[in-house]
Design a protein around this motif. Structure first.
Motif, short mmCIF file in Angstrom:
data_model
loop_
_atom_site.label_atom_id
_atom_site.label_comp_id
_atom_site.label_asym_id
_atom_site.label_seq_id
_atom_site.Cartn_x
_atom_site.Cartn_y
_atom_site.Cartn_z
N THR A 3 -47.36 78.54 83.06
CA THR A 3 -47.96 78.96 82.10
C THR A 3 -47.75 78.61 80.97
N ALA A 4 -48.85 77.85 80.12
CA ALA A 4 -48.31 77.49 78.66
C ALA A 4 -48.58 78.65 78.02
N ILE A 5 -47.72 78.68 76.97
CA ILE A 5 -47.84 79.93 75.98
C ILE A 5 -47.61 79.25 74.66
N LEU A 6 -48.67 79.57 73.84
CA LEU A 6 -48.58 79.04 72.21
C LEU A 6 -48.28 80.12 71.31
N ILE A 7 -47.38 80.21 70.67
CA ILE A 7 -47.06 80.96 69.63
C ILE A 7 -47.71 80.53 68.23
N ILE A 8 -48.67 80.80 67.93
CA ILE A 8 -49.10 80.39 66.41
C ILE A 8 -48.16 81.25 65.52
N GLY A 9 -47.47 80.47 64.74
CA GLY A 9 -46.53 81.44 63.82
C GLY A 9 -47.08 81.58 62.50
N ASP A 10 -48.06 82.34 62.30
CA ASP A 10 -49.00 82.61 61.35
C ASP A 10 -48.08 83.56 60.42
N TYR A 11 -47.11 84.44 61.06
CA TYR A 11 -46.28 85.00 60.26
C TYR A 11 -44.99 84.22 59.74
N THR A 12 -44.48 83.41 60.92
CA THR A 12 -43.18 82.79 60.27
C THR A 12 -43.56 81.58 59.38
N ALA A 13 -44.75 81.42 59.25
CA ALA A 13 -45.27 80.09 58.53
C ALA A 13 -44.94 80.59 57.04
N PHE A 14 -44.99 81.97 56.66
CA PHE A 14 -44.70 82.58 55.36
C PHE A 14 -43.18 82.19 55.05
N VAL A 15 -42.35 82.40 56.13
CA VAL A 15 -40.88 82.27 55.88
C VAL A 15 -40.51 80.76 55.56
N GLY A 16 -41.23 80.02 56.51
CA GLY A 16 -41.03 78.69 56.21
C GLY A 16 -39.69 78.18 56.94
#
Length: 406
Positions: free
Chosen positions: A72-85
């Motif tokens: 099972t491929a699981i993608l985490i879209i880091g829309d929240y972590t992108a804030f942190v950088g």
RNA sequence: GGGGAGGUACCCGAGUGGCCAAAGGGGACAGACUGUAAAUCUGUUGGCAUAGCCUUCGGAGGUUCGAAUCCUCCUCUCCCCA
């Protein structure tokens, strides 16, 4: 249903740097086969730039390998972590993105990911879905799992710290967030570039802390950019985007240093080891041509790959025009009564130069030609006719279209 | 809280009253050459119809005939001490 362990391992281990730990992976695979349950393979992507390039595509292809093996491929879209950088591998704080930028980037990401993964079979999570709900006390408890000394152990932080480059506190939190993602989706394996090693290992610690079986960390090599020495990245402008025009991809491949060809074959194409070896035996220029085609083939078609290669030869070897020259509209208002226009002005109007000074420079340097005639006098006025071809440097062309305004 | 060091063009970085539109490097662009948008070599790299003028050296004021350079305040960063 699943292939046997040896076969799976062979595919998994192609083109990777390290597995922490391999025995755990073998164990997980064994149990997966026995219970006929797929492993959960995690890859986190921060939508920090609007394009996926062949460098950050490396771990995505690895995820695809797992997907093809039935996991099972699981993608985490880091829309929240992108804030942190993500501070990994960078020598200064990343600029924090706005909601809108992140949203736009996410959209193009998903579009482009479809070129590599089977999205229908991919589990996609946005980490904002758990982080935005998090209470401050929970944040504190998460942060308490890490010590300053361990953070500072990291090479990138040590370097920054020692050379007096600021490190903001929020950057310390990034790996913890990434690790928390692993808890939330119960990953068995996490894939990442070697610059992610620390964060991947933090994930193991956090999972263990929650009495979960720790994930296996799988690291892929980092691909150098077209400049040949720095990691490929959007911000350095040394990247080859997977969604770029085939001829653009081809040109960029031709501009990589020769010694990088082998690595590009390995990480950016589907070529087997034997194929790579035979490619490297021919003339270096031909090798690079083959490489360019192979990369294009991966994201476009065989036919477009051939066309891009031919087009390149025509422009740079035979110094001829490309088959589709972009058109530039010139309003007849600009040309005035006599249909003439100052050459410098023409370059600015057509977007080849942003200032008159730059245009003047290009002209004196002999970079500008109209219908194959080089013009070197910056004060010259030229008669503007529809259909004439303006060329600036070796690779910028435009067909002039006069727009009559009534 | 106390003390010290800094913020220079796309980036790094020299410059500490006029010779500064500001060294050097990187990058970028262009030319030559070729095997390519490789490598190498050469040139260009604030704006302006261009021997001249105009706007730049964190921000705002000030001193001076003259400031990136001196002074004041503000702001941001780093280091040391607490």
């Amino acid at each position: 249903m699943f292939k046997n362990i040896e076969e799976q391992l062979k595919i998994i281990k192609r083109g990777i740097v390290d597995i922490v730990r391999e025995d755990e992976l073998v164990d997980k695979l064994r149990r997966s086969i026995k219970s006929n349950k797929p492993l959960r393979i995690k890859l986190g992507l921060d939508p920090t730039a609007p394009d996926i390039h062949i460098g950050n595509a490396v771990p995505i292809h690895k995820l695809r390998h797992f997907q093809e093996l039935g996991h099972t491929a699981i993608l985490i879209i880091g829309d929240y972590t992108a804030f942190v950088g993500d501070p990994s591998g960078v020598n200064k704080t990343r600029p924090q993105l706005t909601h809108k930028e992140i949203k736009d980037n996410t959209k193009t990401y998903l579009n482009q990911l479809g070129k590599i993964l089977n999205l229908e079979k991919t589990e996609i999570h946005y980490n904002s879905s758990w982080f935005s709900e998090m209470k401050f006390t929970e944040v504190i408890s998460l942060v308490s799992k890490m010590t300053v000394a361990r953070m500072l152990e990291r090479d990138d932080f040590t370097k920054r710290y020692n050379s007096g480059i600021p490190i903001s506190l929020h950057e310390f939190i990034y790996p913890l967030m990434q690790g928390y993602d692993s808890i939330m989706i119960r990953s068995d394996v996490e894939i990442g570039g070697t610059d992610q090693t620390f964060s991947l290992l933090v994930g193991r610690d956090l999972q263990r802390d929650k009495n979960m079986e720790p994930q296996v960390a799988l690291t892929t090599p980092l691909l150098e950019g077209t400049d040949g020495n720095k990691k490929m990245s959007k911000s350095l402008g040394n990247y080859i985007g997977i969604y770029e025009e085939p001829k653009e991809i081809f040109g960029k491949v031709m501009s990589i240093p020769d010694n990088l060809m082998c690595k590009y074959f390995e990480l950016a194409t589907d070529a087997t080891q034997e194929e790579i070896e035979s490619h490297l035996k021919v003339h270096p220029r031909q090798t690079k041509v083959n490489l360019g085609k192979a990369i294009i083939r991966r994201y476009h078609s065989e036919e477009t790959a051939e066309r891009a290669a031919k087009e390149f030869d025509r422009i740079f070897k035979e110094r001829k025009l490309p088959d589709d020259v972009s058109q530039i509209q010139i309003s007849s208002e600009d040309t005035g009564e006599n249909h003439k226009l100052w050459l410098v002005k023409l370059l600015v109007l057509s977007g080849f130069s942003s200032t008159n000074g730059e245009a003047r420079r290009l002209i004196t340097q002999g970079a500008v030609s109209i219908d194959d005639k080089t013009l070197t006098d910056p004060s010259v006025e030229v008669e503007i006719k529809t259909g004439m071809v303006l060329k600036v440097g070796k690779r910028r062309f435009a067909k002039i279209i006069v727009n009559s305004t009534s």
